[in-house]
Design a protein around this motif. Structure first.
Motif, short mmCIF file in Angstrom:
data_model
loop_
_atom_site.label_atom_id
_atom_site.label_comp_id
_atom_site.label_asym_id
_atom_site.label_seq_id
_atom_site.Cartn_x
_atom_site.Cartn_y
_atom_site.Cartn_z
N GLY A 1 -18.37 -2.11 3.66
CA GLY A 1 -18.10 -2.97 3.19
C GLY A 1 -19.86 -3.64 2.75
O GLY A 1 -19.97 -2.62 1.89
N ALA A 2 -20.65 -4.70 2.75
CA ALA A 2 -21.79 -5.32 2.41
C ALA A 2 -22.67 -4.53 2.62
O ALA A 2 -23.38 -4.47 1.60
CB ALA A 2 -21.23 -6.52 2.09
N GLU A 3 -22.45 -4.50 3.56
CA GLU A 3 -23.94 -3.51 4.44
C GLU A 3 -23.74 -2.24 4.79
O GLU A 3 -22.10 -1.97 5.54
CB GLU A 3 -24.85 -4.48 5.66
CG GLU A 3 -24.61 -5.86 4.86
CD GLU A 3 -25.53 -7.06 6.11
OE1 GLU A 3 -26.58 -6.92 6.01
OE2 GLU A 3 -24.91 -7.73 6.00
N PRO A 4 -24.85 -1.02 4.78
CA PRO A 4 -24.57 0.03 4.79
C PRO A 4 -23.29 -0.21 6.54
O PRO A 4 -22.85 0.97 6.72
CB PRO A 4 -25.80 0.81 5.14
CG PRO A 4 -26.45 -0.62 4.00
CD PRO A 4 -25.78 -0.97 4.37
N TRP A 5 -23.83 -0.36 7.51
CA TRP A 5 -23.53 -0.58 9.01
C TRP A 5 -22.26 -1.51 8.87
O TRP A 5 -20.99 -1.00 9.72
CB TRP A 5 -24.08 -1.05 9.81
CG TRP A 5 -24.51 -2.71 9.22
CD1 TRP A 5 -25.77 -3.17 8.88
CD2 TRP A 5 -23.71 -4.04 10.33
NE1 TRP A 5 -25.25 -4.21 8.52
CE2 TRP A 5 -24.41 -5.03 9.52
CE3 TRP A 5 -23.10 -3.64 10.50
CZ2 TRP A 5 -24.18 -6.44 9.46
CZ3 TRP A 5 -22.04 -5.41 10.76
CH2 TRP A 5 -22.84 -6.44 9.97
N GLN A 6 -21.85 -2.12 8.04
CA GLN A 6 -20.43 -2.32 8.29
C GLN A 6 -19.59 -1.15 7.91
O GLN A 6 -18.57 -1.43 6.66
CB GLN A 6 -20.12 -3.85 7.61
CG GLN A 6 -20.76 -4.52 7.65
CD GLN A 6 -21.03 -6.57 6.87
OE1 GLN A 6 -20.04 -6.39 5.75
NE2 GLN A 6 -21.65 -6.96 6.79
N ARG A 7 -18.43 -0.64 8.75
CA ARG A 7 -17.94 0.47 8.28
C ARG A 7 -16.79 -0.02 9.21
O ARG A 7 -15.88 -0.46 10.42
CB ARG A 7 -18.53 1.77 8.91
CG ARG A 7 -19.44 1.73 7.48
CD ARG A 7 -20.38 3.07 7.87
NE ARG A 7 -21.29 3.53 7.12
CZ ARG A 7 -21.44 4.93 6.05
NH1 ARG A 7 -21.32 6.14 7.11
NH2 ARG A 7 -23.14 5.03 5.54
N GLY A 8 -15.21 0.88 9.10
CA GLY A 8 -14.34 0.88 9.54
C GLY A 8 -13.01 1.98 9.27
O GLY A 8 -13.63 1.48 7.31
N THR A 9 -12.45 1.89 10.09
CA THR A 9 -11.14 2.89 8.26
C THR A 9 -9.76 2.90 8.88
O THR A 9 -9.63 3.00 10.20
CB THR A 9 -10.99 4.65 9.26
OG1 THR A 9 -12.88 5.66 8.97
CG2 THR A 9 -10.11 5.07 7.94
N PRO A 10 -9.64 1.39 8.45
CA PRO A 10 -8.39 1.54 8.45
C PRO A 10 -7.11 2.42 8.20
O PRO A 10 -7.79 3.37 7.71
CB PRO A 10 -7.76 0.11 7.53
CG PRO A 10 -8.71 0.67 6.46
CD PRO A 10 -9.91 1.16 6.98
N ASP A 11 -5.68 1.98 8.42
CA ASP A 11 -4.54 3.58 8.68
C ASP A 11 -3.85 3.21 7.23
O ASP A 11 -3.93 4.79 7.34
CB ASP A 11 -3.79 3.78 9.88
CG ASP A 11 -3.98 3.57 11.48
OD1 ASP A 11 -5.30 3.94 11.60
OD2 ASP A 11 -3.72 2.92 11.85
N ALA A 12 -3.55 2.23 6.53
CA ALA A 12 -3.13 2.69 5.65
C ALA A 12 -3.68 1.42 4.87
O ALA A 12 -3.39 0.48 5.35
CB ALA A 12 -1.51 2.64 6.30
#
Length: 246
Positions: free
Chosen positions: A64-75
């Motif tokens: 996301g907007a900052e390096p720690w804002q992360r995630g892995t949506p499935d699709a």
């Protein structure tokens, strides 16, 4: 994210801190996670066939907007949506199937747990998408228990061979439901603020969170009491922080 906000029934914020600072022990494989991973592709394929939507599976960690804002949506779905595949034997945790325009609306209806709602809003935040469909395969208890017992009895190599057939059987016996949740910006803003404050204090500044009653925290306290030199977060290098996220 959900454990940091106190919403997860599987982990605590202390466990996240251990993980992100390189102190977490190696996780013992669990059937619930093996099942979820193995059934994901089949659930998404069923969803694509039933809806006719353009469903693009994803394995890339999004930032996301900052390096720690992360995630892995499935699709990714069509041009403005996401999908996340779930399998569960907890039928009571999933309420009326349908479309929900706010988190409050979904919570009031008992559509799903708060940690799932938060996960959906987080994925919408980091991807900029407008809605997410949670595609849930509710499994019959007996069939799922038999599959779990089989998994426990097999090696990883043997499971790779049979998992397709096992998961196809489970999916055929399941009640598949779709829950659509739209972006709720006030909720997202509050989540980002809470997670940012936690990250700055406990990862960047290296301040340990309060010890809670989790098994992870208990193991950490026992380890500290032995006098062993356990690695701690320094918070001095951005590279360390980014590595801890992976």
């Amino acid at each position: 994210m959900a454990p940091i906000l106190g919403l997860s029934k599987y982990r605590t914020a202390f466990g996240v801190w251990l993980d992100k600072t390189g102190q977490a022990p190696a996780d013992k494989p669990r059937w619930i996670f093996a099942r979820g991973h193995a059934m994901e592709a089949g659930i998404l394929a069923t969803y694509a066939q039933a809806t006719g939507r353009d469903v693009q599976p994803n394995a890339e960690c999004m930032v996301g907007a900052e390096p720690w804002q992360r995630g892995t949506p499935d699709a990714y779905v069509d041009s403005d949506g996401l999908a996340d595949a779930k399998s569960s034997i907890d039928w009571k945790a999933w309420g009326p199937e349908g479309t929900y325009y706010t988190v409050a609306e979904a919570e009031a209806a008992g559509a799903m747990s708060l940690d799932v709602l938060a996960q959906g809003q987080w994925y919408l935040h980091i991807t900029g998408r407008n809605w997410i469909d949670f595609v849930v395969a509710l499994l019959p208890w007996r069939e799922e228990a038999m599959a779990g017992a089989l998994w426990e009895s097999l090696t990883a190599e043997q499971w790779e061979i049979v998992q397709g057939a096992v998961c196809a059987h489970l999916l055929a016996k399941s009640d598949v439901r779709v829950y659509r949740i739209y972006r709720d910006q006030p909720v997202i803003d509050g989540m980002v603020a809470g997670c940012r404050a936690w990250w700055d204090r406990h990862i960047v500044q290296g301040v340990a969170p309060e010890v809670d009653g989790s098994d992870e925290a208990g193991a950490w306290v026992r380890e500290q009491a032995t006098g062993q030199d356990t690695p701690r977060a320094s918070g001095h290098a951005e590279g360390e922080i980014l590595d801890a996220l992976n």
